[in-house]
Design an enzyme around this catalytic site. Structure first.
Site, PDB file in Angstrom:
ATOM      1  N   SER A  14       2.655 -46.958  73.488  1.00 52.23           N
ATOM      2  CA  SER A  14       3.579 -46.793  72.357  1.00 52.23           C
ATOM      3  C   SER A  14       4.874 -47.568  72.517  1.00 52.23           C
ATOM      4  O   SER A  14       5.547 -47.870  71.534  1.00 52.23           O
ATOM      5  CB  SER A  14       3.893 -45.301  72.169  1.00 52.23           C
ATOM      6  OG  SER A  14       4.512 -44.795  73.340  1.00 52.23           O
ATOM      7  N   TYR A 155       8.716 -44.753  93.371  1.00 51.70           N
ATOM      8  CA  TYR A 155       8.175 -45.757  92.438  1.00 51.70           C
ATOM      9  C   TYR A 155       7.488 -46.897  93.199  1.00 51.70           C
ATOM     10  O   TYR A 155       6.376 -47.314  92.843  1.00 51.70           O
ATOM     11  CB  TYR A 155       9.336 -46.288  91.593  1.00 51.70           C
ATOM     12  CG  TYR A 155       8.961 -47.281  90.522  1.00 51.70           C
ATOM     13  CD1 TYR A 155       8.367 -46.852  89.327  1.00 51.70           C
ATOM     14  CD2 TYR A 155       9.225 -48.643  90.675  1.00 51.70           C
ATOM     15  CE1 TYR A 155       8.037 -47.765  88.329  1.00 51.70           C
ATOM     16  CE2 TYR A 155       8.901 -49.548  89.687  1.00 51.70           C
ATOM     17  CZ  TYR A 155       8.318 -49.100  88.513  1.00 51.70           C
ATOM     18  OH  TYR A 155       7.989 -50.014  87.525  1.00 51.70           O
ATOM     19  N   ALA A 157       6.190 -46.854  96.181  1.00 51.40           N
ATOM     20  CA  ALA A 157       4.937 -46.370  96.781  1.00 51.40           C
ATOM     21  C   ALA A 157       3.835 -46.329  95.728  1.00 51.40           C
ATOM     22  O   ALA A 157       2.692 -46.734  95.986  1.00 51.40           O
ATOM     23  CB  ALA A 157       5.146 -44.978  97.389  1.00 51.40           C
TER      24      ALA A 157
HETATM   25  P1  NAD Z   1       8.643 -47.845  78.881  1.00 51.37           P
HETATM   26  O1  NAD Z   1       9.411 -46.689  79.380  1.00 51.37           O
HETATM   27  O2  NAD Z   1       9.204 -48.678  77.777  1.00 51.37           O
HETATM   28  O3  NAD Z   1       7.173 -47.406  78.450  1.00 51.37           O
HETATM   29  C1  NAD Z   1       6.425 -46.568  79.267  1.00 51.37           C
HETATM   30  C2  NAD Z   1       5.209 -46.115  78.510  1.00 51.37           C
HETATM   31  O4  NAD Z   1       4.477 -45.215  79.365  1.00 51.37           O
HETATM   32  C3  NAD Z   1       5.517 -45.359  77.239  1.00 51.37           C
HETATM   33  O5  NAD Z   1       4.608 -45.748  76.227  1.00 51.37           O
HETATM   34  C4  NAD Z   1       5.279 -43.886  77.612  1.00 51.37           C
HETATM   35  O6  NAD Z   1       4.836 -43.101  76.520  1.00 51.37           O
HETATM   36  C5  NAD Z   1       4.171 -44.047  78.637  1.00 51.37           C
HETATM   37  N1  NAD Z   1       4.071 -42.911  79.540  1.00 51.37           N
HETATM   38  C6  NAD Z   1       5.004 -42.433  80.410  1.00 51.37           C
HETATM   39  N2  NAD Z   1       4.524 -41.367  81.069  1.00 51.37           N
HETATM   40  C7  NAD Z   1       3.263 -41.168  80.608  1.00 51.37           C
HETATM   41  C8  NAD Z   1       2.243 -40.220  80.884  1.00 51.37           C
HETATM   42  N3  NAD Z   1       2.421 -39.246  81.801  1.00 51.37           N
HETATM   43  N4  NAD Z   1       1.072 -40.304  80.206  1.00 51.37           N
HETATM   44  C9  NAD Z   1       0.879 -41.265  79.282  1.00 51.37           C
HETATM   45  N5  NAD Z   1       1.801 -42.204  78.975  1.00 51.37           N
HETATM   46  C10 NAD Z   1       2.973 -42.132  79.635  1.00 51.37           C
HETATM   47  O7  NAD Z   1       8.351 -48.734  80.162  1.00 51.37           O
HETATM   48  P2  NAD Z   1       7.896 -50.247  80.339  1.00 51.37           P
HETATM   49  O8  NAD Z   1       9.044 -50.984  80.880  1.00 51.37           O
HETATM   50  O9  NAD Z   1       7.173 -50.751  79.155  1.00 51.37           O
HETATM   51  O10 NAD Z   1       6.878 -50.040  81.534  1.00 51.37           O
HETATM   52  C11 NAD Z   1       5.481 -50.239  81.397  1.00 51.37           C
HETATM   53  C12 NAD Z   1       4.888 -50.401  82.771  1.00 51.37           C
HETATM   54  O11 NAD Z   1       5.446 -51.569  83.373  1.00 51.37           O
HETATM   55  C13 NAD Z   1       5.204 -49.248  83.714  1.00 51.37           C
HETATM   56  O12 NAD Z   1       4.070 -48.972  84.513  1.00 51.37           O
HETATM   57  C14 NAD Z   1       6.339 -49.778  84.544  1.00 51.37           C
HETATM   58  O13 NAD Z   1       6.386 -49.159  85.803  1.00 51.37           O
HETATM   59  C15 NAD Z   1       5.964 -51.237  84.630  1.00 51.37           C
HETATM   60  N6  NAD Z   1       7.073 -52.116  84.962  1.00 51.37           N
HETATM   61  C16 NAD Z   1       8.145 -52.229  84.133  1.00 51.37           C
HETATM   62  C17 NAD Z   1       9.176 -53.075  84.494  1.00 51.37           C
HETATM   63  C18 NAD Z   1      10.394 -53.273  83.649  1.00 51.37           C
HETATM   64  O14 NAD Z   1      11.330 -53.939  84.098  1.00 51.37           O
HETATM   65  N7  NAD Z   1      10.459 -52.754  82.433  1.00 51.37           N
HETATM   66  C19 NAD Z   1       9.111 -53.791  85.690  1.00 51.37           C
HETATM   67  C20 NAD Z   1       8.005 -53.644  86.498  1.00 51.37           C
HETATM   68  C21 NAD Z   1       6.977 -52.807  86.116  1.00 51.37           C
END
Ligand code: NAD
Length: 247
Positions: A14, A155, A157
């Site tokens: 989402s 995170y 880990a």
């Molecule tokens: P975000 O917070 O914008 O989106 C996270 C998404 O995960 C949301 O859609 C939320 O509904 C969903 N979510 C959270 N907990 C959940 C659960 N228990 N069950 C189902 N859905 C769940 O974050 P983002 O930045 O888009 O991150 C997406 C992925 O990329 C993550 O795994 C994050 O660790 C990784 N990531 C992000 C970054 C960054 O800089 N934004 C960097 C490295 C890795």
């Protein structure tokens, strides 16, 4: 709308990177199933955007740390849209704290969402992929899982765990024609990063050779590449997309 588009499934679709991946995969020609945790309005809007791109959409509120809920979502997806060809695991959270003040809950919520969530989704899609001898899985890790990051032992880990998991699964299912890769983003402009204090954000940006955050759409390009045939001979890889933060 066609009946026989391949199906992509995206956890955490989402918002942020997952949302961009959903839209990119719809544009690539997949029907798309995604799950979300809380933002139902955002999920409805996204489903309409997927349909506007000529794809079918299916979505459910699912907590990826709940194995039964994930199994139910995957089963419903296969019933509504067809067998899952591509799975992308983007659901993730942070609970940043120094280790000595990190609560059991800070630790377990991050591990159960980020790492158990990947296990649940991959296990739920793998058997059907093995039977059909095709499939591509893209797990979203992080540079924090490769290099570590102060204040993120939980995170890091979880994200390092995703790398070991993905490489092991790649070895396990390669003979069935299934590829498993990990993407390790650096600093990407999403809600997750917006929650980081300005000072910490500015300090992190100074480490980025390209001098800016990445966009979710840039990460979605890499996910799209790993999902499809253009990367047919790549498996077990951990591809960093970090603007040079790790140099
Ligand atoms: P975000 O917070 O914008 O989106 C996270 C998404 O995960 C949301 O859609 C939320 O509904 C969903 N979510 C959270 N907990 C959940 C659960 N228990 N069950 C189902 N859905 C769940 O974050 P983002 O930045 O888009 O991150 C997406 C992925 O990329 C993550 O795994 C994050 O660790 C990784 N990531 C992000 C970054 C960054 O800089 N934004 C960097 C490295 C890795």
């Amino acid at each position: 709308m066609t009946e026989n588009r391949p199906v992509a499934l995206v956890s955490g679709g989402s918002r942020g990177i997952g949302r961009a991946a959903v839209l990119k995969l719809a544009a690539d020609g997949y029907d798309v199933s995604f799950c979300y945790h809380s933002a139902e309005d955002a999920a409805e809007v996204l489903a309409k955007e997927v349909e506007a791109a000529g794809a079918r959409a299916y979505y459910e509120r699912v907590d990826v740390s709940d194995a039964a809920a994930v199994r139910g979502w995957v089963a419903a997806t296969e019933k509504e849209l067809g067998p899952v060809e591509v799975a992308v695991t983007s659901a993730g959270i942070t609970r940043d704290k120094g280790l000595v003040v990190m609560s059991d809950e800070d630790w377990s919520s991050v591990l159960s969402t980020n790492l158990d969530g990947v296990f649940h989704v991959c296990r739920a899609v793998a058997f059907s992929m093995m039977k059909r001898r095709t499939g591509s899985i893209v797990n979203i890790s992080s540079v924090a899982g490769v290099y570590g990051n102060a204040g993120q032992t939980n995170y890091s880990a979880s994200k390092a765990g995703i790398i070991g998991f993905s490489r092991s699964l790649a070895k396990e299912v390669g003979r069935y024609g299934i590829r498993v890769n990990a993407v390790a983003p650096g600093f990407i402009d999403t809600d997750m990063v917006a929650a980081v204090h300005d000072k910490a954000r500015d300090a992190a940006l100074k480490q980025v050779a390209l001098g800016r955050m990445g966009t979710p759409e840039e990460v979605a390009e890499l996910i799209s590449y790993l999902a499809g045939e253009r990367s047919a001979y790549i498996t077990g890889a951990v591809l960093q997309i970090d603007g040079g933060i790790s140099l």
